[in-house]
Design an enzyme around this catalytic site. Sequence first.
Site, PDB file in Angstrom:
ATOM      1  N   LYS A  83      10.832  55.317   9.086  1.00  0.00           N
ATOM      2  CA  LYS A  83      10.477  54.114   9.325  1.00  0.00           C
ATOM      3  C   LYS A  83       9.749  54.354  10.929  1.00  0.00           C
ATOM      4  O   LYS A  83      11.231  54.575  11.500  1.00  0.00           O
ATOM      5  CB  LYS A  83      10.823  52.760   9.082  1.00  0.00           C
ATOM      6  CG  LYS A  83      10.169  51.379   8.370  1.00  0.00           C
ATOM      7  CD  LYS A  83      11.321  51.013   8.136  1.00  0.00           C
ATOM      8  CE  LYS A  83      11.061  49.264   8.191  1.00  0.00           C
ATOM      9  NZ  LYS A  83      12.109  48.182   7.836  1.00  0.00           N
TER      10      LYS A  83
HETATM   11  C1  E4P Z   1      11.273  45.566   6.186  1.00  0.00           C
HETATM   12  O1  E4P Z   1      10.884  46.811   5.938  1.00  0.00           O
HETATM   13  C2  E4P Z   1      11.553  44.440   6.759  1.00  0.00           C
HETATM   14  O2  E4P Z   1      12.080  44.539   7.685  1.00  0.00           O
HETATM   15  C3  E4P Z   1      11.646  43.401   6.470  1.00  0.00           C
HETATM   16  O3  E4P Z   1      11.319  42.944   5.392  1.00  0.00           O
HETATM   17  C4  E4P Z   1      11.694  42.336   7.962  1.00  0.00           C
HETATM   18  O4  E4P Z   1      12.561  41.131   7.174  1.00  0.00           O
HETATM   19  P1  E4P Z   1      12.666  39.146   7.865  1.00  0.00           P
HETATM   20  O5  E4P Z   1      11.346  39.343   8.592  1.00  0.00           O
HETATM   21  O6  E4P Z   1      13.271  38.644   6.967  1.00  0.00           O
HETATM   22  O7  E4P Z   1      13.115  40.072   8.826  1.00  0.00           O
END
Ligand code: E4P
Length: 217
Positions: A83
Site C-alpha cells: 500500500k
Molecule cells: C483502508 O485501506 C483505509 O486505510 C481505511 O479504510 C481508512 O478508514 P478510516 O477513514 O475509517 O480510518
Amino acid sequence: MKFFADTADTDAIRELAATGLLDGVTTNPSLIKKAGRDIMDVTREICSIVDGPVSAEVVATDHDEMMREAEVLRKLGDNIAIKVPLTIDGLKTCKKLTGDGTMVNVTLCFSANQALLAAKAGASFISPFVGRHDDVGYPGIELIADIRLIYDNYDFDTEILVASVRNPIHIHDSAKLGADVMTAPPEVIWRMFDHPLTDKGLAAFLKDWEATGQTIG
Ligand code: E4P
C-alpha cells in the site's frame, strides 16, 4: 463485489473468514497501532489466515525508501499488496512494483483525477476514502461513481476498492455503482446480516414448527 476486512485484529479476521465471505484484508499504520502488535508478526499471521490480497502500507515518503520497505513487506506472504500513498513518490513506487508483478494498493485517494493517475501508474487497487469525505460535508459516494465512469471509459484494470467505509449504506451504494471491492471494519460487515424482519420471520417459523411436534430426519 469482493469484501475485505479493514483491520489488523487477527481474531476478528478469523471470525469473518469462517463465513467463507472474506476475500482479503487491508491494514494501515493506525490499524497496526490499534492492534498493538509488531507489524511483521501481525501481517505474517494475517497472510496465513486469508488467501486473498493483504494490504501492508509503507511509511516512507520518498521513492527509494518506499522500495526498500516494500521489499521487506512483500516477503511476509505471497498475497501481500503493497500500500502506497497517492503522492508522486507513491505513484513512482507503484509503477515500479506493479511492473515487477507485485500487487499495489494506492491509498488516500480523494479525487477522481488522483484515481486516474493511479490507474496510469498501473495500480492493482485504488482506495478512495468515502467516510472521510462525508465527515467534511462532501458526499463521498459520488467519488466512486466518478471513478467508475472514468475507469470504464478507458478500460483500466485497476480495481476500485472503496475505503473508509463506515456503515452498510456505503456498501449498498458502492455495490450499485459497480465498485470492485469494499473494505470495512468487521463490525460494519456483521451489520449487513441484520434485518428485524428476518429475526421476526425466523421466530414465527420456529414457533409454528414447534407446534407441529415434528422433527426433520
Ligand atoms: C483502508 O485501506 C483505509 O486505510 C481505511 O479504510 C481508512 O478508514 P478510516 O477513514 O475509517 O480510518
